[in-house]
Design a protein around this motif. Structure first.
Motif, mmCIF file in Angstrom:
data_model
loop_
_atom_site.group_PDB
_atom_site.id
_atom_site.type_symbol
_atom_site.label_atom_id
_atom_site.label_comp_id
_atom_site.label_asym_id
_atom_site.label_seq_id
_atom_site.Cartn_x
_atom_site.Cartn_y
_atom_site.Cartn_z
ATOM 1 N N LEU A 194 4.538 -0.662 7.657
ATOM 2 C CA LEU A 194 3.739 -1.646 6.945
ATOM 3 C C LEU A 194 4.668 -2.224 5.886
ATOM 4 C CD1 LEU A 194 0.584 -2.360 6.241
ATOM 5 C CD2 LEU A 194 1.014 -0.840 4.351
ATOM 6 N N LYS A 213 -8.394 -1.650 -3.585
ATOM 7 C CA LYS A 213 -7.062 -1.146 -3.304
ATOM 8 C C LYS A 213 -6.631 -0.142 -4.373
ATOM 9 C CE LYS A 213 -2.410 -2.660 -2.242
ATOM 10 N NZ LYS A 213 -1.542 -3.800 -1.999
ATOM 11 N N CYS A 267 -5.624 3.576 -3.057
ATOM 12 C CA CYS A 267 -4.181 3.868 -2.994
ATOM 13 C C CYS A 267 -3.897 5.317 -3.382
ATOM 14 C CB CYS A 267 -3.431 2.928 -3.928
ATOM 15 S SG CYS A 267 -1.665 3.254 -3.994
#
Ligand code: SF4
Length: 781
Positions: free
Chosen positions: A27, A278, A282
């Motif tokens: 990614l 996010k 995370c």
């Protein structure tokens, strides 16, 4: 996604197919996000304008393989050169583009190549990847020639890789829809009002229109909206339901509702995903999202297929025929479950959740995911041509939340600091911004000023600086500076919002003294005040969007501000509560206007003391500001020292808020002093004796200040209702929300005092729930 043919058909976009079959390795978001959407579109336009007259753009192509239908639009085809082109814009050094990204681009253009050969009966074609450098405006073209036969083989190989998954998806969809059609309402019977809400939802989906639903507390809104929307999915060919909430607690209520619905339909295969932000999802907040930094990004795409399958398997219902174990929980991909799956497969939980959004039936997340500038669920909907039904919970929050999504501000002081520490190459462009900014400050004599147009020179300098920073970061991927990053994102947002600047926004400059007297400081703001132009297309790309809340009146206010389509239906769900449950008293002998506050303290204290003496128990008292609240609490405590008093304090954290509410028990008694529009004015559930009354000593009107006055003028110009749209409606929504804390169930009884003479006005009373019976409080208790 099912087609019209007798054979079930699975339609997939070229890009989605290749992302599934041809994405491998890490990614890596370093290269992709550089050009803004606008730059990307502009870049495409530059390239296609350079081509000849017979160059075709946006060529629609499609082809079948078994039950698969693959479709998409090729960027360009030059018939004379027999060349099909895929145009990609970028910034920085092309050599740094990760190889897996290049492979993905080839995969796409090869699929288009095949579809073109088939469409036009060609036996070979030239395939080109055109990389357009936003900075230099130069093209780098990679070209290969392929035969129709080899492209066909490639196409079939990609389709074969996807086929098993597609078949699983088709089977899931057929079973899901069959079970949804057979599904019965989980509680056996609807609660009062719940049926009315559910029917309105279902009808809106049947007609394919949006809905504004005002639905009171206590009717089971979440199940009452999800259930009909799921039913509608099966009946109206809807691919997905998005449930959007303003807060985390709203997401939990949706998850609970799904659990209730699934418990009543144990064989229903329903895939439910909760999207966390996010920052909360995370695992390595100190790392960056690429393979060299974060181990969960390294090899992400290699491990994704197994993680994806595992995530789906978790949500499978027991095999049909076998009795589900009693008490067995039917799992949804809530954030904890998803995180566990992600970590078991060593992939990033956040990016796994965005992947799973493609494959789930219900996605539960924040408003942002569908409505903000770069909303992921919205882009996926367009890319995949999904038919979606969207539910917006606690929708009275939408106006203020959407305004924030389309606003941006920048502070001069931050730029001043940044100029000192940036690399040499960036000093000049940042200095230009700084100089232009100084000029703006010099030109403005007033402390606050709103401007009709954007300052051209400043915006030009800002744009140039943003480009320079973008180029610099692309060339130096390891250079990390949080301040620069923040400035960059702000500048990008600013320039993006500038492109669509208009009546719906203000541009203002607010000056303040800087740290040193010689330096003035200022904040520049593009302030969206009417989000309608941004949201309208979002509503239009759904099959149905239903907004619901206990306070959604007046309709025209929400319709106008949010840009609801003209065909929008609305329903005012009858309250399950009756007038006898709530005594609503207007204390018209008191004025809470700013200039009367001092005189109001004593009569307010007496009113509260008298009510408490008549009926001891738990109360909340709401004021317009901390200052007013403190004064009123002091006055009250002095006169009624025997009555326990609890005060909201500024900046309470979650624990402190919970402690404040924990004082409201079934056998406690006292008065909680709070600020209207703060933590305790909505979303607080204190049934029965935990709360028997409320005092609302304010109309909740936003403060009169230069910004709000500008907004009022603009609202007047656009809607002819400046004062109401700026002050009255937002204020009264807060009042009704706060008063709504008192009656939570059909057995609750309580009292609300509305303290101000203006509450006696008919136009104000019109904004209160229809089931209230409003009386006048005695002049003197
Ligand atoms: S875990 Fe955090 S740093 Fe790593 S890829 Fe995910 S979001 Fe990025």
């Amino acid at each position: 996604m099912g087609g019209m043919s007798a054979q079930p058909q699975y339609t997939i976009a070229v890009r989605a197919l290749c992302e599934f079959t041809a994405k491998t390795g890490d990614l890596d978001l370093r290269f992709t996000p550089s050009p803004t959407a606008q730059e990307g579109i502009a870049g495409h336009a530059v390239v296609t304008a350079r081509r000849g007259d017979d160059y075709q753009t946006e060529l629609a192509l499609s082809g079948d393989f078994g039950p698969l239908r693959v479709r998409g639009r090729a960027d360009g085809y030059d018939a004379r050169a027999n060349r099909i082109e895929e145009i990609k814009t970028y910034r920085g050094d092309l050599k740094k583009m990760p190889d897996n990204q290049r492979q993905l681009h080839w995969a796409q253009v090869k699929v288009y190549g095949h579809l073109l050969c088939q469409d036009q009966g060609l036996d070979k074609v030239n395939l080109a990847l055109v990389y357009f450098d936003i900075g230099s405006q130069k093209e780098t073209v990679l070209q290969e020639t392929h035969t129709a036969a080899s492209l066909q083989a490639w196409f079939e190989q990609q389709c074969t890789l996807f086929l098993q998954w597609a078949q699983q998806e088709l089977a899931h969809r057929a079973e899901r829809d069959a079970q949804l059609k057979a599904m019965r309402f989980p509680h056996g019977d609807f609660r009062p009002g719940q049926r009315q809400l559910a029917e309105a939802m279902y009808k809106a989906s049947k007609r394919g229109v949006c809905l504004l639903a005002q639905a009171p507390t206590g009717i089971g809104k979440t199940v009452g909206s999800l259930f009909p929307m799921l039913k509608a999915s099966a009946e109206h060919g809807v691919d997905k339901v998005f449930f959007l909430a303003a807060k985390t607690s709203g997401r939990q209520m949706a998850l609970d509702a799904v659990e209730v619905i699934r418990a009543g339909a144990p064989l229903l295969p329903l895939r439910t995903l909760e999207m966390a932000s996010k920052s909360t999802a995370c695992v390595n907040p100190d790392k960056a999202c690429h393979g060299d930094s974060c181990p969960l990004a390294k090899g992400f795409y290699d491990r994704l297929p197994a993680a994806r399958q595992a995530a789906l398997d978790i949500m499978l219902p027991p095999a049909s025929g076998s009795e589900p174990e009693s008490g067995a929980t039917l799992l949804a991909l809530d954030r904890d479950t998803l995180r566990a799956v992600a970590l078991a497969h060593d992939v990033c939980p956040y990016y796994l959740s965005s992947e799973m959004a493609r494959w789930c039936d219900i996605v539960i997340g924040d408003y942002n995911y569908y409505f903000d500038l770069s909303a992921m669920l919205h882009s996926l909907t367009l890319l995949n041509d999904w038919k979606v039904n969207v539910l917006v919970d606690e929708a009275h929050n939408m106006v203020s939340r959407a305004r924030k999504m389309y606003s941006a501000d920048m502070e001069h002081a931050a730029l001043r600091l940044l100029r000192k520490v940036v690399p040499e190459e960036l000093k000049k462009p940042l200095d230009r911004v700084h100089r232009q900014w100084n000029q703006l400050e010099k030109d403005q004599t007033a402390e606050y000023q709103s401007h009709a147009t954007l300052p051209e020179k400043f915006m030009g300098a800002l744009q140039t600086a943003a480009t320079a920073i973008g180029d610099y970061m692309a060339e130096h991927p390891s250079y990390v500076d949080a301040g620069l990053q923040e400035f960059y994102f702000n500048a990008l947002l600013f320039t993006r919002l500038a492109e669509s600047f208009g009546d719906h926004a203000l541009f203002d400059i607010e000056k303040s003294e800087g740290a040193r007297a010689s330096h003035s400081n200022s904040v520049l703001c593009i302030r969206n005040i009417v989000p309608a132009p941004f949201l309208k297309p979002r509503f239009e790309s759904t099959h149905t969007t239903a907004l619901f809340s206990a306070t959604l009146s007046p309709w025209n206010y929400f319709g106008d501000m949010l840009g609801m389509p003209d065909t929008t239906a609305w329903v005012d769900v009858e309250s399950p509560f009756v007038a006898e449950q709530l005594s609503v008293q207007v204390a018209a002998h008191i004025s809470t206007r700013y200039q009367h506050r001092q005189q109001s303290l004593r009569p307010i204290a007496e009113l509260m003391g008298e009510q408490y003496r008549r009926q001891p128990g738990n109360y909340l008292a709401f004021f317009s500001s901390f200052d007013y609240m403190e004064k009123a609490a002091n006055q009250f405590a002095e006169h009624y020292p025997e009555v326990p008093v609890w005060r909201q304090s500024r900046r309470m954290d979650e624990t402190e808020r919970a402690q404040f509410l924990a004082r409201f028990t079934l056998d406690s008694a006292g008065i909680g002093f709070a600020v209207l529009g703060g933590s305790f004015g909505e979303g607080v559930d204190l049934p029965g004796a935990r709360l028997i009354g409320a005092f609302v000593a304010t109309l909740g009107l936003p403060q009169i200040n230069p910004v709000n006055e500008q907004i009022r003028q603009r609202m007047d110009a656009i809607f002819g209702a400046g004062y109401d749209y700026t002050y009255t409606y937002p204020g009264m929504q807060k009042v009704v929300q706060a008063a709504g804390r008192v009656i939570r169930t059909q057995s609750d009884r309580g009292t609300v005092y509305l303290i101000d003479d203006r509450f006696g006005r008919p136009e104000i009373q019109q904004l209160m729930p229809a089931w209230w019976r409003i009386e006048s409080a005695l002049l003197r208790p």
